[in-house]
Write a protein that holds these residues in place. Structure first.
Motif, short mmCIF file in Angstrom:
data_model
loop_
_atom_site.label_atom_id
_atom_site.label_comp_id
_atom_site.label_asym_id
_atom_site.label_seq_id
_atom_site.Cartn_x
_atom_site.Cartn_y
_atom_site.Cartn_z
N ASN A 13 -6.00 8.01 8.93
CA ASN A 13 -5.31 8.45 7.73
C ASN A 13 -6.01 8.12 6.39
O ASN A 13 -5.30 8.12 5.15
N GLY A 14 -7.20 8.27 6.35
CA GLY A 14 -7.80 8.06 5.19
C GLY A 14 -7.86 6.73 4.40
O GLY A 14 -7.79 6.91 3.20
N MET A 15 -7.66 5.69 5.11
CA MET A 15 -7.40 4.36 4.58
C MET A 15 -8.56 3.33 4.81
O MET A 15 -9.37 3.60 5.85
N ASN A 16 -8.96 2.68 4.00
CA ASN A 16 -10.09 1.72 4.02
C ASN A 16 -9.80 0.47 4.82
O ASN A 16 -8.70 0.58 5.43
N ASN A 17 -10.69 -0.10 5.34
CA ASN A 17 -10.49 -1.26 6.07
C ASN A 17 -10.02 -2.37 5.20
O ASN A 17 -10.74 -2.83 4.29
N GLN A 18 -8.74 -2.82 5.39
CA GLN A 18 -8.22 -3.74 4.41
C GLN A 18 -8.39 -5.13 4.82
O GLN A 18 -7.85 -6.00 4.14
N ASP A 32 -6.09 -10.56 6.15
CA ASP A 32 -5.68 -9.19 6.41
C ASP A 32 -4.74 -8.74 5.58
O ASP A 32 -3.50 -9.20 5.27
N GLY A 33 -5.27 -7.49 5.06
CA GLY A 33 -4.18 -6.75 3.77
C GLY A 33 -2.97 -5.91 4.55
O GLY A 33 -3.45 -5.33 5.56
N CYS A 34 -1.95 -5.88 3.91
CA CYS A 34 -0.92 -5.32 4.19
C CYS A 34 -1.07 -3.75 4.55
O CYS A 34 -1.46 -3.08 3.28
N SER A 35 -0.78 -3.11 5.56
CA SER A 35 -1.20 -1.70 5.76
C SER A 35 0.00 -0.91 4.57
O SER A 35 -0.40 0.18 4.21
N TYR A 39 -3.35 -0.81 -2.21
CA TYR A 39 -4.85 -1.54 -2.51
C TYR A 39 -4.94 -2.87 -1.95
O TYR A 39 -5.55 -3.78 -2.63
N SER A 40 -4.51 -3.19 -0.84
CA SER A 40 -4.59 -4.48 -0.47
C SER A 40 -5.91 -4.87 -0.07
O SER A 40 -6.28 -6.22 0.11
N GLU A 41 -6.88 -3.83 0.22
CA GLU A 41 -8.45 -4.22 0.28
C GLU A 41 -8.85 -4.49 -0.83
O GLU A 41 -9.98 -5.63 -0.85
N VAL A 42 -8.26 -4.07 -1.91
CA VAL A 42 -8.78 -4.89 -3.44
C VAL A 42 -8.60 -5.91 -3.43
O VAL A 42 -9.42 -6.90 -4.10
N GLY A 43 -7.41 -6.51 -3.21
CA GLY A 43 -6.77 -7.95 -3.32
C GLY A 43 -7.51 -8.97 -2.28
O GLY A 43 -8.01 -9.93 -2.98
N THR A 44 -7.80 -8.43 -1.30
CA THR A 44 -8.61 -9.37 -0.14
C THR A 44 -10.08 -9.68 -0.72
O THR A 44 -10.55 -10.73 -0.73
N ILE A 93 1.24 -6.67 -7.86
CA ILE A 93 1.43 -7.61 -6.96
C ILE A 93 1.74 -7.05 -5.50
O ILE A 93 0.96 -7.33 -4.55
N MET A 94 2.65 -6.32 -5.58
CA MET A 94 3.11 -5.71 -4.00
C MET A 94 2.03 -4.56 -3.56
O MET A 94 2.24 -4.30 -2.43
N GLU A 95 1.17 -3.99 -4.42
CA GLU A 95 0.20 -3.03 -3.98
C GLU A 95 -1.04 -3.63 -3.71
O GLU A 95 -1.97 -2.98 -3.25
N ASN A 96 -1.48 -4.82 -4.44
CA ASN A 96 -2.73 -5.27 -4.23
C ASN A 96 -2.91 -6.73 -3.51
O ASN A 96 -3.76 -7.11 -2.92
N LEU A 97 -1.79 -7.49 -3.63
CA LEU A 97 -1.68 -8.93 -3.50
C LEU A 97 -1.38 -9.25 -1.94
O LEU A 97 -1.01 -10.56 -1.90
N LEU A 98 -0.62 -8.19 -1.28
CA LEU A 98 -0.26 -8.76 0.02
C LEU A 98 -1.26 -8.86 1.25
O LEU A 98 -1.75 -7.93 1.60
N PHE A 99 -1.77 -10.21 1.39
CA PHE A 99 -2.34 -10.24 2.69
C PHE A 99 -2.23 -11.61 3.15
O PHE A 99 -1.81 -12.51 2.50
#
Length: 228
Positions: A13-18, A32-35, A39-44, A93-99
């Motif tokens: 699906n073209g998603m990074n390792n989160q 573990d970033g929320c799928s 941008y949850s991989e950015v937050g982690t 918050i909802m796009e970056n910090l959910l992990f």
């Protein structure tokens, strides 16, 4: 020792390792970033970099305060870029910090695991048997970031706190933490990883996972901390 591999579903699906894992002398941590977040991989990764700068970041007694301090710092740093609190919550918050957060500390007599969310604790007992302890909340795990939101998604976890698990070294010789992407390993669909964990053979473990990557829909990360 850190084993981490992008899930096949994320690759397709073209998603990074989160996921993101970190190993220090007396602490190991996996996020573990929320799928469902863009941008949850950015937050982690942002969280981990700031956390490592905190005073006594390997001190289990200060861990929960340090986690809160990192979130406070990130929120204070970023909220000025958004016009309203609602926009800040929805777009940052909802796009970056959910992990989810799972950390393992090694002390003289025990391993102490702090958990906020879902994932796995992996243990090797004195008989050298490997076991997997599942931590699950279904499709809606708690995220620490919900403390900073008024959105309905996190209302059930507003007052949720870290859970603590203790493992006596007289009974356990090794404790690792992992994201829930290891499900194919736990179910026995992928063989050989138990021995890799016992021997801390990172390269072989990653090779096994990559050769059977289609069995791992989600990202998989396992972290075993160094010896004190």
């Amino acid at each position: 020792m850190i084993i981490s591999s992008q899930g096949f579903g994320h690759f397709a699906n073209g998603m990074n390792n989160q996921d993101f894992g970190m190993e220090l002398k007396q602490m190991s941590i996996v996020l573990d970033g929320c799928s469902g977040a863009k941008y949850s991989e950015v937050g982690t990764r942002l969280f981990t970099q700031i956390f490592m700068k905190k005073e006594e970041c390997e001190n289990v007694e200060k861990f929960e305060d340090n986690v809160k301090s990192v979130f406070d710092d990130i929120v204070e740093m970023m909220k000025k870029y958004y016009a309203t609190p609602e926009e800040f919550e929805e777009e940052f918050i909802m796009e970056n910090l959910l992990f989810t957060i799972i950390a393992c500390f090694e002390t003289e007599n025990e391993y102490i695991v702090k958990v906020f969310g879902d994932g796995y604790i992996i243990t090797q007992n004195i008989n050298e048997n490997i076991s997997y302890m599942k931590l699950s909340y279904g499709k809606c795990p708690p995220y620490f970031a919900y403390r900073y939101c008024n959105l309905p998604e996190g209302k059930d976890f507003k007052d949720y706190n870290f859970k603590t698990f203790n493992f006596d070294k007289k009974k356990f010789i090794k404790v690792a933490v992992a994201t829930d992407g290891i499900v194919p390993i736990v179910k026995g669909e992928v063989q050989g990883i138990d021995n890799c964990i016992a021997t801390e053979n990172t390269s072989l473990a990653e090779m096994i996972i990559k050769t059977q990557k289609q069995k791992f829909y989600d990202d998989v990360t396992i972290v075993i901390g160094g010896k004190s």
